[in-house]
Enzyme design. Structure first.
Site, short mmCIF file in Angstrom:
data_model
loop_
_atom_site.label_atom_id
_atom_site.label_comp_id
_atom_site.label_asym_id
_atom_site.label_seq_id
_atom_site.Cartn_x
_atom_site.Cartn_y
_atom_site.Cartn_z
N ASP A 99 42.29 49.21 28.73
CA ASP A 99 43.60 49.21 29.38
C ASP A 99 44.28 50.56 29.17
O ASP A 99 44.24 51.11 28.06
CB ASP A 99 44.48 48.11 28.76
CG ASP A 99 44.98 47.10 29.78
OD1 ASP A 99 45.46 47.55 30.83
OD2 ASP A 99 44.89 45.89 29.53
N ASP A 201 47.33 49.46 34.05
CA ASP A 201 48.41 48.48 34.07
C ASP A 201 49.55 48.97 34.97
O ASP A 201 49.96 50.13 34.89
CB ASP A 201 48.92 48.27 32.65
CG ASP A 201 49.99 47.22 32.56
OD1 ASP A 201 49.67 46.04 32.72
OD2 ASP A 201 51.16 47.60 32.33
N GLU A 270 45.98 47.58 38.57
CA GLU A 270 46.75 46.35 38.74
C GLU A 270 47.90 46.64 39.70
O GLU A 270 48.68 47.58 39.50
CB GLU A 270 47.32 45.87 37.40
CG GLU A 270 48.18 44.62 37.53
CD GLU A 270 49.08 44.40 36.33
OE1 GLU A 270 49.25 43.23 35.95
OE2 GLU A 270 49.62 45.38 35.79
N HIS A 331 45.71 37.25 31.27
CA HIS A 331 46.64 37.05 30.15
C HIS A 331 48.10 36.94 30.58
O HIS A 331 48.98 36.76 29.74
CB HIS A 331 46.50 38.22 29.17
CG HIS A 331 46.92 39.53 29.77
ND1 HIS A 331 46.22 40.12 30.80
CD2 HIS A 331 47.97 40.34 29.52
CE1 HIS A 331 46.81 41.25 31.14
NE2 HIS A 331 47.88 41.40 30.39
N ASP A 332 48.37 37.07 31.89
CA ASP A 332 49.75 37.07 32.38
C ASP A 332 50.15 35.79 33.10
O ASP A 332 51.32 35.64 33.46
CB ASP A 332 49.97 38.25 33.34
CG ASP A 332 50.19 39.56 32.62
OD1 ASP A 332 50.71 39.53 31.48
OD2 ASP A 332 49.85 40.62 33.18
#
Length: 538
Positions: A99, A201, A270, A331-332
């Protein structure tokens, strides 16, 4: 067969370090814990791991608030541990994607500590600063995704700074060429250490509108969240000016030039914008920006063959030679089995959902635990850690329910940790779904996952072929994938059996995929949540 880049059609297994495996008994997963589970990850037949942030951080947003891009937080280990993770993964032919959070830092980063002091220091223009209006209020109406105003007052400068997320996550000023150059240096630090790619991200948040224009309101009927709660005031605006600015394209081109100096490396962005599918296409077209992108379009509550088809077809219309990456969980968001299955969540649905997303045109991010069919965990307020959930409780409980530790065995804490207390509890409903039990069950979700991905590797049509949808049944998603061969793929989104009339030419049922259906002439009988793959006659 034409040689394809490794990442086209790759299955990328997302590792959330806090929750994969705790190696030192402190209740929190870590890098040595990931290393200890590489053989397990290899057994899944995935191509790469995406490791969520492990950088030095005050952990206000659990690592997405970086205070040092070039160091590992002691909670997770050391730089030597990361070097060992890369080497051990590569020895198993697993790529490593890390990330990178480029649009903002922690307010404890040394750059921000200097920038906030006054208006004349060397870093004074490294973050987004703006004067108040005449009445002292913020410069405009921009909102934070995590709730409230996106501007925070700094008395030392007598100005506001922008934060699209937490107030402890100030936005970098990418309009400053020095910032762009420094960020590229931070990225190259990891490329030189041997990582194979970057998951970027919130990559469309790097630039803001320099005129600081107000975002226009969004009508109530259109306030549908994509990665955020619909009860969040953030959904009340069209976010035209606080992200997804045209200047971002030139920066992405600079980033691509850097990556091209490290052959075989890949970028995965993302995207969360007003029209995420259009942004995905724009950011991947032309071969000179991002290699691939994903958005929240399949991370919502919408669950139907029609929705999946329309989403994929809309992207296909604009992406050209660009390449998508799909995800149905991460994870969101709430775990997909609960989000899409509700009270009908079951093993057969989990198997179908995994096979479905693995069969779409593109690469796939598969979140840890999806191979077990894990469900969302309902945590009480006192156990929440996520500031997003704490702010919006009880209407929205945040992201902790999908981040609970992996269950590995029947041992204490599901084999995740020897600690008396783990950072989030191991869910009681997950304990019977642990890896050790599913390993020994030939019909488990885990073994179906493994079997399918092993079979998929030998199917060029599924890895990189074109896609065409069929309108056969409102409960069934059906399409062909075409490369050197043509495969017909269908997925029953209903718990009820379905019968389809097959398109002409498909006569061979490919049961070696691990899925069984019944073929009677040109009629295909699918069980509830059934899956079938068919090939043309030889």
């Amino acid at each position: 067969m034409q040689q394809q880049p490794w990442w086209r059609g790759a299955i990328i297994y997302q590792v959330y370090p806090r929750s994969l495996m705790d190696s030192n008994g402190d209740g929190v997963g870590d890098i040595p814990g990931i290393i200890s589970k590489l053989d397990y990850i290899k057994s899944l037949d995935v191509d790469a791991i995406w490791v969520s942030p492990f950088f030095k951080s005050p952990m206000k947003d659990f690592g997405y608030d970086i205070s040092d891009y070039r160091d590992v937080d002691p909670l997770f280990g050391t730089l030597d541990d990361i070097d060992r993770l890369i080497a051990e993964a590569h020895s198993r032919d697993i790529k490593v994607i890390i990330d990178q959070v480029l649009s903002h830092t922690s307010d404890q980063h040394q750059w921000f500590s200097e920038s906030r002091l006054d208006k004349t220091n060397d870093k004074s223009d490294w973050y987004v600063w703006a004067d108040p209006k005449e009445d002292g209020t913020p410069p405009n109406n921009w909102l934070s995704i995590f709730g409230g105003c996106a501007w925070e007052w700094e008395p030392r400068r007598g100005q506001y700074y922008l934060h699209n997320f937490l107030k402890s996550q100030p936005d970098l000023n990418f309009h400053n060429p020095q910032v762009q150059a420094q960020i590229l240096e931070e990225v190259e630090f990891w490329l030189q250490r041997g990582v194979d790619g970057l998951r970027l991200d919130a990559i469309n948040f790097c630039f803001h509108d320099q005129k600081l224009r107000d975002n226009p309101p969004k009508p109530p009927a259109e306030r549908q969240g994509r990665g955020f709660s619909e009860d969040n005031p953030y959904a009340f605006q069209r976010h035209w000016y606080n992200n997804t600015q045209p200047e971002n394209l030139a920066f992405l081109q600079r980033l691509r030039v850097l990556l091209d100096h490290y052959p075989g490396t890949v970028s995965l962005g993302e995207i969360s914008s007003e029209d995420s599918l259009a942004t995905m296409a724009e950011y991947t077209r032309g071969g000179d920006k991002l290699h691939m992108t994903y958005s929240f379009e399949l991370l919502t509550d919408d669950f139907s063959p029609e929705y999946v088809r329309s989403t994929v077809e809309s992207l296909e219309e604009g992406i050209g030679e660009g390449w998508p990456c799909w995800a149905i969980g991460n994870h969101d968001v709430a775990r997909v089995l609960s989000r899409w299955g509700g009270d009908k969540a079951c093993d057969e649905l989990a198997k179908m959902l995994n096979a479905m997303v693995f069969s779409l045109r593109g690469s796939v991010c598969s979140y840890q635990g999806e191979e077990l069919g894990l469900t969302e965990v309902d945590l009480p307020l006192e156990q929440l850690q996520d500031p997003y959930g704490i702010t919006f409780w009880p209407m929205f409980k945040g992201r902790d329910g999908c981040r609970t530790p992996m269950p590995w065995s029947d041992e204490i804490n599901g084999g995740f940790s020897s600690a008396a207390k783990t950072w989030l509890p191991v869910a009681s409903e997950h304990k019977a779904m642990n890896v050790a039990r599913q390993d020994n069950d030939p019909s488990s979700v885990l073994n179906a996952y493994r079997h399918f991905l092993h079979w998929r590797k030998d199917q060029p049509a599924l890895c990189h072929g074109s896609i065409q949808f069929y309108d056969l049944n409102s409960d069934v998603l059906a399409f062909t994938r075409v490369a050197e061969e043509k495969l017909f793929c269908c997925f029953n989104f209903s718990a009820k059996p379905q019968t389809l009339e097959l398109p002409e030419g498909f006569t061979r049922l490919l049961e070696e995929s691990g899925f069984a259906a019944e073929l009677c002439g040109n009629k295909l009988h699918l069980p509830g949540y059934g899956v079938a793959f068919m090939a043309e006659a030889v």
